[in-house]
Design an enzyme around this catalytic site. Sequence first.
Site, PDB file in Angstrom:
ATOM      1  N   GLU A 136       0.831  -1.202   0.000  1.00 51.25           N
ATOM      2  CA  GLU A 136       0.000   0.000   0.000  1.00 51.25           C
ATOM      3  C   GLU A 136       0.866   1.253   0.000  1.00 51.25           C
ATOM      4  O   GLU A 136       1.859   1.336   0.722  1.00 51.25           O
ATOM      5  CB  GLU A 136      -0.891  -0.007   1.247  1.00 51.25           C
TER       6      GLU A 136
ATOM      7  N   ASP B 104      -4.017   4.081  -1.808  1.00 50.50           N
ATOM      8  CA  ASP B 104      -4.957   4.289  -0.716  1.00 50.50           C
ATOM      9  C   ASP B 104      -5.382   5.747  -0.598  1.00 50.50           C
ATOM     10  O   ASP B 104      -4.545   6.645  -0.467  1.00 50.50           O
ATOM     11  CB  ASP B 104      -4.317   3.835   0.598  1.00 50.50           C
TER      12      ASP B 104
END
Length: 288
Positions: A205, A226
């Site tokens: 991420e 994200d």
Amino acid sequence: MSEWCRLPEDAVTKIVLAALEEDAPWGDITSQTLIPEAAVVTAQLVAREPGVLCGVDVFRAAMTLTDAEIAMEFVVHDGDAFMAGDVLAAVRGPARGVLQAERVALNLVQRLSGIATMTAQYVKAATGTKARIVDTRKTTPGLRVLERYAVRCGGGNNHRYSLSDAVMAKDNHLAVLKANGVGDVTAALQAMKDRLPHTVHVEVEVDRLDQIEAVLAAGVHTVLLDNFTNDQLCEGVALIAGRALVEASGGVTLEKIAAIAATGVDVISVGALTHSVRALDLGLDIGT
């Protein structure tokens, strides 16, 4: 539905038995003292609103594990859409058993159908793009296998099932590395990959565009963007340029999903499919 999509029978039995034990640990004293032992009822599972059905096996298990003499015939099946007022199933059997199992059976089929219905709405909104709608680990403890099945019934897909079956290095993992003096993210990810079987999928991420190249340099399989804006998602997709799968996550709603899908991402993960779902309004109407 396809065989791969079906629920494992042992998981259904385990979950339903626990729910029945919770709801009637010493039996249903109302039915046992008020309803004649020989009483038999017929009932219908009826939709109060439109949706997508999920939970046939769970509903059936709640009834038959309470009383094996209860019989059911479903006219709508998992993954099928229905309208308000539709009869989904017919139930017949000992009245005490039907009444005792009713709440557990309804609680589970209502929640699972709610998940399937919401998932179908997200999938429909992303139609015409390559984006796959997937769930997350934000599931009800103990019900993950059921809730992820419901996502599949709604036309969605599943993310990793647990912490054990794929690598997903999130912001907190990277923060721990930084706090412990590990500054070279690429080297850390490469070292991790060297310790893994070659079959394990690796996802990382990022929350800024300038983090992407260091992650790609490690040869990861998926990059999760994200809480990116749609413009940033477009930039991220262009920057990654097919070198890894691109997943979008964070703040995804039904109103936003079409625009997110149009950015060219491969996967959109939606926690709301399981953590914010509303149980669908289904009722068990007993004939008089």
